[in-house]
Scaffold this active site. Structure first.
Site, mmCIF file in Angstrom:
data_model
loop_
_atom_site.group_PDB
_atom_site.id
_atom_site.type_symbol
_atom_site.label_atom_id
_atom_site.label_comp_id
_atom_site.label_asym_id
_atom_site.label_seq_id
_atom_site.Cartn_x
_atom_site.Cartn_y
_atom_site.Cartn_z
ATOM 1 N N GLN A 153 -34.932 110.209 -84.608
ATOM 2 C CA GLN A 153 -35.570 110.604 -85.389
ATOM 3 C C GLN A 153 -36.253 109.333 -86.377
ATOM 4 O OE1 GLN A 153 -33.460 111.813 -85.306
ATOM 5 N NE2 GLN A 153 -34.015 114.315 -84.797
ATOM 6 N N ASP A 154 -36.027 108.364 -86.606
ATOM 7 C CA ASP A 154 -35.986 107.215 -87.606
ATOM 8 C C ASP A 154 -37.136 106.557 -87.138
ATOM 9 O OD1 ASP A 154 -35.693 105.065 -89.524
ATOM 10 O OD2 ASP A 154 -34.337 103.607 -87.764
ATOM 11 N N PRO A 155 -38.671 106.722 -88.416
ATOM 12 C CA PRO A 155 -39.394 105.808 -87.850
ATOM 13 C C PRO A 155 -40.098 104.615 -87.949
ATOM 14 C CG PRO A 155 -39.089 107.066 -90.361
ATOM 15 C CD PRO A 155 -38.178 107.205 -89.621
#
Length: 297
Positions: A243-245
C-alpha cells in the site's frame, strides 16, 4: 546514536557494525524504528550487533544549510556525497573500515544502494525498505512540484525566512501529506479527521528549514542508479509495502529485485503505507531469517 555490543576482530577493528540510514531530513533518532526487534533472540539482537545511526549530510543537526547558516549558498550535494560524508564519519569516529550491513528506509534506502554500488566491499548486506533504485514517474513529479513551490517564491533567493517563505514552506510540506499513509487508511478517515490531520501536519512541518528541504528534495529528485545495480555484491533484502503510495512494489521493489543479483524481496501488507517501518515487528520472522547468516561475526 549507538546501541548494542561492539565486537572486535584480531586487528582490534569493530566487525559487527550495522548502520541505520534514516529517511529524508531524518536525524539519528530514525534508528528507533528497529528498537522493537533488538531484544535477545530478535532479528536485530543488540547482543550480537553494534548499531550506529548518524544525522546525514544535509539534515538538521548535521552539516546542512540550516546548521551552517549558509542557507541558499550551501553547496548542492548528491547521494554519493551523503555516502562519502557517512563513510568519513565512521572512519574518523570509530575507525571502521568495513560494516556488517546497512538498513535504510525511503531516502535511507537510496543511501544504502548508493554505498553498495560505490563501495561494493564495504558491507555484507543491505536492507532497503520502502525505497527504489530511481526517482521516476509520479514520485519524480512530486519532487518537481515541491521544488517548484519553493523556487517560485521570490523571497527564496534572499536566504532568510520571511512571512512569505513560511507560507511557502507549509505548502511545500503539505504536498507530501498524501504520500505517507496508504490510500486505504486515508479513505477510512472522515473528511473532518483528514482536515484536522492535514492542518496539524502542516503546522508541525513549519519546524523544517526550507533550505534543508530544498537541497534534500533536489538530491533525491536526481537519484537514479538503475544502470549500476550490477555492481552490488552485498546481499540485499528489499522490503516493499503493498500500500505504499511513494514506491509501490510493482513499480519499484519487484523490478529492483529482478535487477539485483543475490537479492530477496519481502512485501509487507500495511495500511501505514510508506510509514510501514513503524511496525517492522509484523515481519519479525522474515527479518530474523535474513539476519541469521550475519549473527556470528
Amino acid at each position: 546514536m549507538t546501541f548494542g555490543t561492539p565486537k572486535y576482530d584480531d586487528n582490534g577493528d569493530i566487525d559487527n557494525a550495522i548502520i541505520y540510514c534514516s529517511g529524508s531530513l531524518g536525524d539519528f533518532s530514525g534508528i528507533n524504528k528497529i528498537l522493537p526487534l533488538t531484544e535477545s533472540g530478535d532479528a536485530f539482537d543488540a547482543d550480537k550487533y553494534f548499531f550506529i545511526c548518524m544525522s546525514a549530510l544535509g539534515s538538521p543537526g548535521s552539516c546542512s544549510p540550516s546548521s551552517t547558516d549558509l542557507k541558499n549558498k550551501f553547496p548542492k550535494y548528491s547521494l554519493v556525497d551523503v555516502v562519502n560524508f557517512q563513510k568519513q564519519f565512521l572512519s574518523e569516529k570509530f575507525a571502521i573500515k568495513h560494516v556488517l550491513g546497512l538498513i535504510g528506509n525511503s531516502m535511507g534506502g537510496f543511501v544504502g544502494l548508493t554505498q553498495a554500488i560505490e563501495y561494493p566491499d564495504f558491507q555484507d548486506f543491505v536492507i532497503c525498505g520502502v525505497s527504489s533504485y530511481k526517482v521516476a514517474g509520479h514520485d519524480y513529479i512530486l519532487s518537481k512540484f515541491v521544488d517548484e513551490i519553493i523556487t517560485s517564491d521570490p523571497d527564496y533567493a534572499k536566504g532568510e525566512m520571511t512571512y512569505s517563505l513560511v507560507r511557502t514552506l507549509r505548502l511545500a510540506c503539505l504536498a507530501e501529506f498524501n504520500f505517507g499513509l496508504s490510500k486505504e487508511a486515508l479513505r477510512a478517515m472522515t473528511n473532518e479527521e483528514l482536515s484536522a490531520d492535514f492542518e496539524t501536519f502542516g503546522n508541525e512541518m513549519l519546524e523544517t528549514d526550507i533550505y534543508d528541504l530544498k537541497y534534500c528534495n533536489e538530491s533525491c529528485m536526481n537519484f537514479n542508479v538503475e544502470g549500476n545495480l550490477d555492481k552490488i555484491t552485498a546481499k540485499v533484502l528489499i522490503i516493499s509495502c503493498k500500500q505504499d503510495p511513494h514506491f509501490p512494489p510493482e513499480l519499484d521493489g519487484i523490478p529492483m529485485s529482478e535487477m539485483i543479483e543475490n537479492s530477496k524481496l519481502l512485501i509487507m501488507d500495511s495500511e501505514l503505507g510508506h510509514l510501514c517501518f513503524n511496525e517492522l515487528e509484523t515481519i519479525s520472522d522474515e527479518l530474523k531469517e535474513f539476519m541469521e547468516e550475519f549473527g556470528d561475526s
